[in-house]
Motif scaffolding. Sequence first.
Motif, PDB file in Angstrom:
ATOM      1  N   ARG A  34     -52.921   3.453   0.938  1.00 26.35           N
ATOM      2  CA  ARG A  34     -51.566   3.584   1.458  1.00 26.35           C
ATOM      3  C   ARG A  34     -50.549   2.718   0.707  1.00 26.35           C
ATOM      4  NH1 ARG A  34     -52.805   4.297   7.974  1.00 26.35           N
ATOM      5  NH2 ARG A  34     -53.565   6.441   7.777  1.00 26.35           N
ATOM      6  N   ASN A 339     -49.326  15.167   5.654  1.00 25.69           N
ATOM      7  CA  ASN A 339     -48.673  13.988   6.238  1.00 25.69           C
ATOM      8  C   ASN A 339     -48.251  13.007   5.160  1.00 25.69           C
ATOM      9  OD1 ASN A 339     -49.089  14.923   8.826  1.00 25.69           O
ATOM     10  ND2 ASN A 339     -50.911  13.633   9.210  1.00 25.69           N
ATOM     11  N   ARG A 340     -49.151  12.780   4.207  1.00 22.90           N
ATOM     12  CA  ARG A 340     -48.853  11.811   3.167  1.00 22.90           C
ATOM     13  C   ARG A 340     -47.659  12.264   2.326  1.00 22.90           C
ATOM     14  NH1 ARG A 340     -54.574  10.132   1.348  1.00 22.90           N
ATOM     15  NH2 ARG A 340     -54.848  10.331   3.601  1.00 22.90           N
ATOM     16  N   LYS A 341     -47.607  13.595   2.098  1.00 19.30           N
ATOM     17  CA  LYS A 341     -46.485  14.116   1.303  1.00 19.30           C
ATOM     18  C   LYS A 341     -45.162  13.963   2.053  1.00 19.30           C
ATOM     19  CE  LYS A 341     -49.072  17.387  -1.591  1.00 19.30           C
ATOM     20  NZ  LYS A 341     -48.561  17.104  -2.962  1.00 19.30           N
ATOM     21  N   GLY A 343     -44.627  11.649   4.402  1.00 17.39           N
ATOM     22  CA  GLY A 343     -44.384  10.203   4.442  1.00 17.39           C
ATOM     23  C   GLY A 343     -44.168   9.692   5.854  1.00 17.39           C
ATOM     24  N   SER A 347     -48.360   5.278  11.305  1.00 20.19           N
ATOM     25  CA  SER A 347     -49.516   6.104  11.676  1.00 20.19           C
ATOM     26  C   SER A 347     -50.367   5.328  12.660  1.00 20.19           C
ATOM     27  CB  SER A 347     -50.351   6.435  10.433  1.00 20.19           C
ATOM     28  OG  SER A 347     -49.569   7.175   9.520  1.00 20.19           O
TER      29      SER A 347
END
Lengths: 472, 472
Positions: A34, A339-341, A343, A347
């Motif tokens: 992360r 989700n990561r894209k 941002g 979390s």
Amino acid sequence: MLNPADPAFLSALEGQLAPGTLRAPEPRDLEEPRGRWQGRAGAVALPRTVAEVAVIVRTCAAARVGIVPMGGGTGLVGGQIMADGPLPLILSLERMAGLRGIWPQENAMTVEAGMVLAVAHDHAAGVGRIFPLTLASEGSARIGGLLSTNAGGVNVLRYGNARDLVLGIEAVLPDGSIFNGLKRLRKDNTGYDLRHLLIGAEGTLGIITAASLRLFPAPASTATALLDVADPATALRLLDLANTHAAGLISAFELIHRQGLDFLSETLPNVAQPFRPQGDWMVLLELALPAGLGGAEAVMAGVLEAAFEAGLARDGAVAASDSQRKAIWTLRESIPLANRKVGAISSHDISLPLSAIPDFIPRANTLLAAMGDFRVNCFGHLGDGNLHYNVFPARGRTKADYLNQRETVKDTVHDLVHQMGGSVSAEHGIGRLKVGDLVRYGDPAKLAAMRAIKAALDPLGILNPGAVISAA
Amino acid sequence: MLNPADPAFLSALEGQLAPGTLRAPEPRDLEEPRGRWQGRAGAVALPRTVAEVAVIVRTCAAARVGIVPMGGGTGLVGGQIMADGPLPLILSLERMAGLRGIWPQENAMTVEAGMVLAVAHDHAAGVGRIFPLTLASEGSARIGGLLSTNAGGVNVLRYGNARDLVLGIEAVLPDGSIFNGLKRLRKDNTGYDLRHLLIGAEGTLGIITAASLRLFPAPASTATALLDVADPATALRLLDLANTHAAGLISAFELIHRQGLDFLSETLPNVAQPFRPQGDWMVLLELALPAGLGGAEAVMAGVLEAAFEAGLARDGAVAASDSQRKAIWTLRESIPLANRKVGAISSHDISLPLSAIPDFIPRANTLLAAMGDFRVNCFGHLGDGNLHYNVFPARGRTKADYLNQRETVKDTVHDLVHQMGGSVSAEHGIGRLKVGDLVRYGDPAKLAAMRAIKAALDPLGILNPGAVISAA
């Protein structure tokens, strides 16, 4: 107080090890997925045997040098990264990745800690068995790290957490002694369960160097369905119904929110979506049966017929082929990537008593809505009560716009979880990210016992300094 | 050094507790099932709440008085009996036997430690669930003792040991602090697993006062068979076959030796025996299925057809009614009673890696035969690798005739078990009987870690003095 792994120490250590055991740190050793921390280290040690691990730990203990154990480096809470304090030694087990033995009739195998999970899967498959621990990072995550963090994943409902899959472990303790606990026994009541103490201790009480793992017969048939359900309460009633039909044979029961589908459409439009739910929620249900019970499809058909009849599901898609099954799983497993894209602002890897979940989600949503404009993607392993309740920027904004709210968002969610009897770290562990949460939400008697145990087993504090428990 | 629970201490303690919490010891408090030891105690404390347990522990800590925790008193290794040393206080949880809550949809219930196992079964059955821990002493054994000893029993193959059935515990630690760990979570990675450390610690690290337990849907149909098998190796191949047909649904796989049947004929002739095996061995196989899979009888028929075809079974009786099923279980569960009537020279609760069992039995028999004239009844939970390898006098002689051989017999069996990678206490624990065995066979690094943990959590040594680990 610890000392740094400085050139003099490293030179002395090198003299005790086979040539090439130490190397300079590389960027991959100092990063975490992360990107929250930047690690530092004097060197990376790459032992080939448990005896070498013992030498390294003994030498570090004598010099009071900290050790950061390294598996696949996929942990999400910074357990593998030490960003400050005296320069540590990184201890990577990647060269200890061998299969020590496999016993299909016993449903057991003994592997070294550096084995990558996907390789462990392959060894099991080679003898018609499965090692059921399954998670997104299985191509990189290593057995030692998976056990040290008591990893979860999608198969916990049926097969348990990582700790439940372990018959025995071998570990190097903080004084450099070797715990030979690799017995392949299903029952062994000879004293305190050191295995369960080291599993989940995130490398702060010992270095797991090998493990005897439980295998299971490979299921003969599998049926996978994606179902449109009205809400989480209905999903839980569906789980109960599925248990009535096929308790013990349900291998996944995953909750998916429409927000996750929208994120997929936005960021990964090539991921197929079989249908759109009428409301906000879907369930991924999978059954896997041994050979003597007829096919899984027939049992799934029975579950679905009863579910539609009881009004627990409104629409659904059952995989009719292996490629359709894979497509359903690709949908589920691409959500974290989407989700990561997008941002996330914050979390949350939480768990709750199952019956608290239908209340928790709207309460958390209401609290957040009062604080600002967010999007929430709540999904996860509903059968285990484990949700990933992740908070994202409103459309058109970025997480940078919310930097000053990040801590408040986290505390709001975690406070509610704690108040409802849940856990603020269901499967990822404490690492360095949640040391403060543990103090804030942990039971005081448990914390005191943890500190006493840490001080008793690692009085110098050399193992993974700063992880799990803060210095007293 | 501990002080005795003398009248002055007891009077001071009494002043801090509700009237009637202390009473004089009765014979039942000072006995254990095998009659090896005679207990002693200053008094028995019978608290009604966890707060009272905390007061008792704090007061004993301040005065350095030893505490012997007491459950149902059914333990077989003397963990509940302190025969020497300064007079201890017995702490019985029999008045803390309440149901704190039951959540059928969660498959969970929270019970106090004094609840008798059979009562826990009834509570689960009342909501259509099972609590699967099942053993011969279930009418007397209490939850606290069952967890403190990590009890096993006949359902371990399917549902695990006692520790695997526990979501959380409440316990009073040796300093009198209360560990509130009753969360009903399937996943919770927040620090060291204190639950698993206290479970199986036999009351030496804390007093378990309540537990959140896992429940399971009650199976809808059950099929039970008694099968004539040639030898243990064949029995293991039969287990493999049964797993192929019905992995996850096998609820019992018990090995029975002809010697047990002979003992039954001698001492309990009213126990029905459906048939005599051609050779020495029989297997009790039970399958239990949820509702959506058809009946268990059909699956059992498939297993047996395949087993006969493969030559793994030579004869068999399948229960055609519930009373026939009960009769098969009565046969199995009467064997320990018959053993007691015959009178064992030495009983061994051992486990081995499954694949070592076919070698172990003849090797142990050969070693014993060289030492004298014995009868061996070897039976148990083969599916878990757990055998009760019990050694009896030759016909016409009594165990008194063998007194001087008892230790040698035990050491011979335990040495072989250890040499073959097994455990000398599979399910009964260490108690006071096997403290020496633990030192003899235990891993030195594990023993050192156990001592360090005991000293860290119970520095005064007040909890169950002399059990599990000897004073340093």
